[in-house]
Motif scaffolding. Sequence first.
Motif, PDB file in Angstrom:
ATOM      1  N   ALA A  16      -2.201  10.413  -5.940  1.00 47.08           N
ATOM      2  CA  ALA A  16      -2.070   9.235  -5.078  1.00 47.08           C
ATOM      3  C   ALA A  16      -0.971   8.316  -5.607  1.00 47.08           C
ATOM      4  N   PHE A  17      -0.295   7.663  -4.690  1.00 44.80           N
ATOM      5  CA  PHE A  17       0.789   6.754  -5.048  1.00 44.80           C
ATOM      6  C   PHE A  17       0.312   5.309  -5.092  1.00 44.80           C
ATOM      7  N   ALA A  24       6.442   9.921   5.881  1.00 43.47           N
ATOM      8  CA  ALA A  24       6.247  11.289   6.381  1.00 43.47           C
ATOM      9  C   ALA A  24       6.520  11.353   7.881  1.00 43.47           C
ATOM     10  N   ARG A  25       6.044  10.360   8.643  1.00 40.29           N
ATOM     11  CA  ARG A  25       6.309  10.336  10.086  1.00 40.29           C
ATOM     12  C   ARG A  25       7.806  10.200  10.358  1.00 40.29           C
ATOM     13  N   GLY A  26       8.479   9.313   9.638  1.00 41.10           N
ATOM     14  CA  GLY A  26       9.908   9.104   9.841  1.00 41.10           C
ATOM     15  C   GLY A  26      10.750  10.301   9.441  1.00 41.10           C
ATOM     16  N   GLN A  35      17.231  20.742   3.697  1.00 41.11           N
ATOM     17  CA  GLN A  35      16.654  20.855   2.359  1.00 41.11           C
ATOM     18  C   GLN A  35      16.247  19.467   1.874  1.00 41.11           C
ATOM     19  N   LEU A  36      15.074  19.363   1.259  1.00 36.90           N
ATOM     20  CA  LEU A  36      14.628  18.104   0.671  1.00 36.90           C
ATOM     21  C   LEU A  36      15.029  18.068  -0.792  1.00 36.90           C
ATOM     22  N   ALA A  37      15.482  16.899  -1.241  1.00 38.46           N
ATOM     23  CA  ALA A  37      15.786  16.682  -2.650  1.00 38.46           C
ATOM     24  C   ALA A  37      15.405  15.246  -2.977  1.00 38.46           C
ATOM     25  N   GLY A  38      14.744  15.063  -4.102  1.00 41.29           N
ATOM     26  CA  GLY A  38      14.308  13.736  -4.492  1.00 41.29           C
ATOM     27  C   GLY A  38      14.971  13.265  -5.763  1.00 41.29           C
ATOM     28  N   VAL A  39      15.170  11.956  -5.844  1.00 38.21           N
ATOM     29  CA  VAL A  39      15.697  11.342  -7.049  1.00 38.21           C
ATOM     30  C   VAL A  39      14.575  11.316  -8.090  1.00 38.21           C
ATOM     31  N   VAL A  40      14.883  11.830  -9.288  1.00 35.61           N
ATOM     32  CA  VAL A  40      13.897  11.848 -10.367  1.00 35.61           C
ATOM     33  C   VAL A  40      13.603  10.400 -10.735  1.00 35.61           C
ATOM     34  N   SER A  41      12.359   9.959 -10.802  1.00 36.82           N
ATOM     35  CA  SER A  41      11.141  10.700 -10.695  1.00 36.82           C
ATOM     36  C   SER A  41      10.405  10.401  -9.392  1.00 36.82           C
ATOM     37  N   GLY A  42      10.407   9.124  -8.975  1.00 30.17           N
ATOM     38  CA  GLY A  42       9.654   8.743  -7.781  1.00 30.17           C
ATOM     39  C   GLY A  42      10.086   9.466  -6.525  1.00 30.17           C
ATOM     40  N   GLY A  43      11.371   9.605  -6.320  1.00 31.40           N
ATOM     41  CA  GLY A  43      11.857  10.311  -5.136  1.00 31.40           C
ATOM     42  C   GLY A  43      11.487  11.773  -5.150  1.00 31.40           C
ATOM     43  N   TRP A  44      11.475  12.376  -6.351  1.00 32.41           N
ATOM     44  CA  TRP A  44      11.069  13.777  -6.448  1.00 32.41           C
ATOM     45  C   TRP A  44       9.590  13.927  -6.149  1.00 32.41           C
ATOM     46  N   TRP A  45       8.775  12.978  -6.599  1.00 29.75           N
ATOM     47  CA  TRP A  45       7.343  13.024  -6.269  1.00 29.75           C
ATOM     48  C   TRP A  45       7.157  13.015  -4.756  1.00 29.75           C
ATOM     49  N   LEU A  46       7.935  12.181  -4.064  1.00 32.32           N
ATOM     50  CA  LEU A  46       7.853  12.113  -2.598  1.00 32.32           C
ATOM     51  C   LEU A  46       8.302  13.432  -1.969  1.00 32.32           C
ATOM     52  N   ALA A  47       9.427  13.973  -2.443  1.00 26.64           N
ATOM     53  CA  ALA A  47       9.952  15.228  -1.897  1.00 26.64           C
ATOM     54  C   ALA A  47       8.971  16.373  -2.114  1.00 26.64           C
ATOM     55  N   GLU A  48       8.391  16.433  -3.297  1.00 26.89           N
ATOM     56  CA  GLU A  48       7.439  17.494  -3.619  1.00 26.89           C
ATOM     57  C   GLU A  48       6.224  17.436  -2.683  1.00 26.89           C
ATOM     58  N   ARG A  49       5.682  16.250  -2.486  1.00 27.89           N
ATOM     59  CA  ARG A  49       4.500  16.109  -1.620  1.00 27.89           C
ATOM     60  C   ARG A  49       4.852  16.374  -0.164  1.00 27.89           C
ATOM     61  N   LEU A  50       6.000  15.864   0.287  1.00 22.21           N
ATOM     62  CA  LEU A  50       6.427  16.116   1.669  1.00 22.21           C
ATOM     63  C   LEU A  50       6.659  17.599   1.922  1.00 22.21           C
ATOM     64  N   GLN A  51       7.317  18.271   0.988  1.00 16.42           N
ATOM     65  CA  GLN A  51       7.588  19.707   1.120  1.00 16.42           C
ATOM     66  C   GLN A  51       6.273  20.458   1.355  1.00 16.42           C
ATOM     67  N   ASP A  59       0.856  -1.179   0.000  1.00 19.75           N
ATOM     68  CA  ASP A  59       0.000   0.000   0.000  1.00 19.75           C
ATOM     69  C   ASP A  59       0.899   1.237   0.000  1.00 19.75           C
ATOM     70  N   ALA A  60       1.103   1.821  -1.177  1.00 18.86           N
ATOM     71  CA  ALA A  60       2.017   2.954  -1.317  1.00 18.86           C
ATOM     72  C   ALA A  60       1.566   4.156  -0.491  1.00 18.86           C
ATOM     73  N   GLU A  61       0.283   4.397  -0.399  1.00 18.62           N
ATOM     74  CA  GLU A  61      -0.203   5.535   0.388  1.00 18.62           C
ATOM     75  C   GLU A  61       0.055   5.337   1.877  1.00 18.62           C
TER      76      GLU A  61
END
Length: 166
Positions: free
Chosen positions: A157-158, A16-18, A28-44, A7-9
Amino acid sequence: MSSLALDAEALYGELARGVRGLLGADTQLAGVVSGGWWLAERLQRELGRAGAPGALSSALHRDDFAKRGLAGNGQTTLPFEVDGADILLLDDVLFTGRTIRAVINELFDYGRPARVRLAVLVDRGGRELPVAAEFAAARVTLPATQSLELAREGDGAFSFRIEARS
């Protein structure tokens, strides 16, 4: 396809809790393109952090560049000063460690951060390089013949795709 259900969500909520425990005021948050960036963008956005997260492409530093080329990978964008920065790098799936090595090389092309830490949605083992995440929302074991990829739906949604590797 595999019968493994992730369950990705729910895992994103755990991430997010961790991540909250890893963030300082100047991190500073930085995500690996593409999945990691999606996570960083949403977390930010969800953590109410000012500015935009960075996006780091592994394309130019991959050890298989001659075989893969740019492979449709996005470009690096770092909207913050890298020199002296405390950076939390995010990725969706940690496997061999080769993508993280390439991304760290890319990051150092932009400056010398004070600290770089890694948080991932899923650590699937299978490391070929000595790379470890400070936080992983889940640890799973998959055969090397399967790939695990994060997907982002139109509503943001993931979900995960598990497919046979070629």
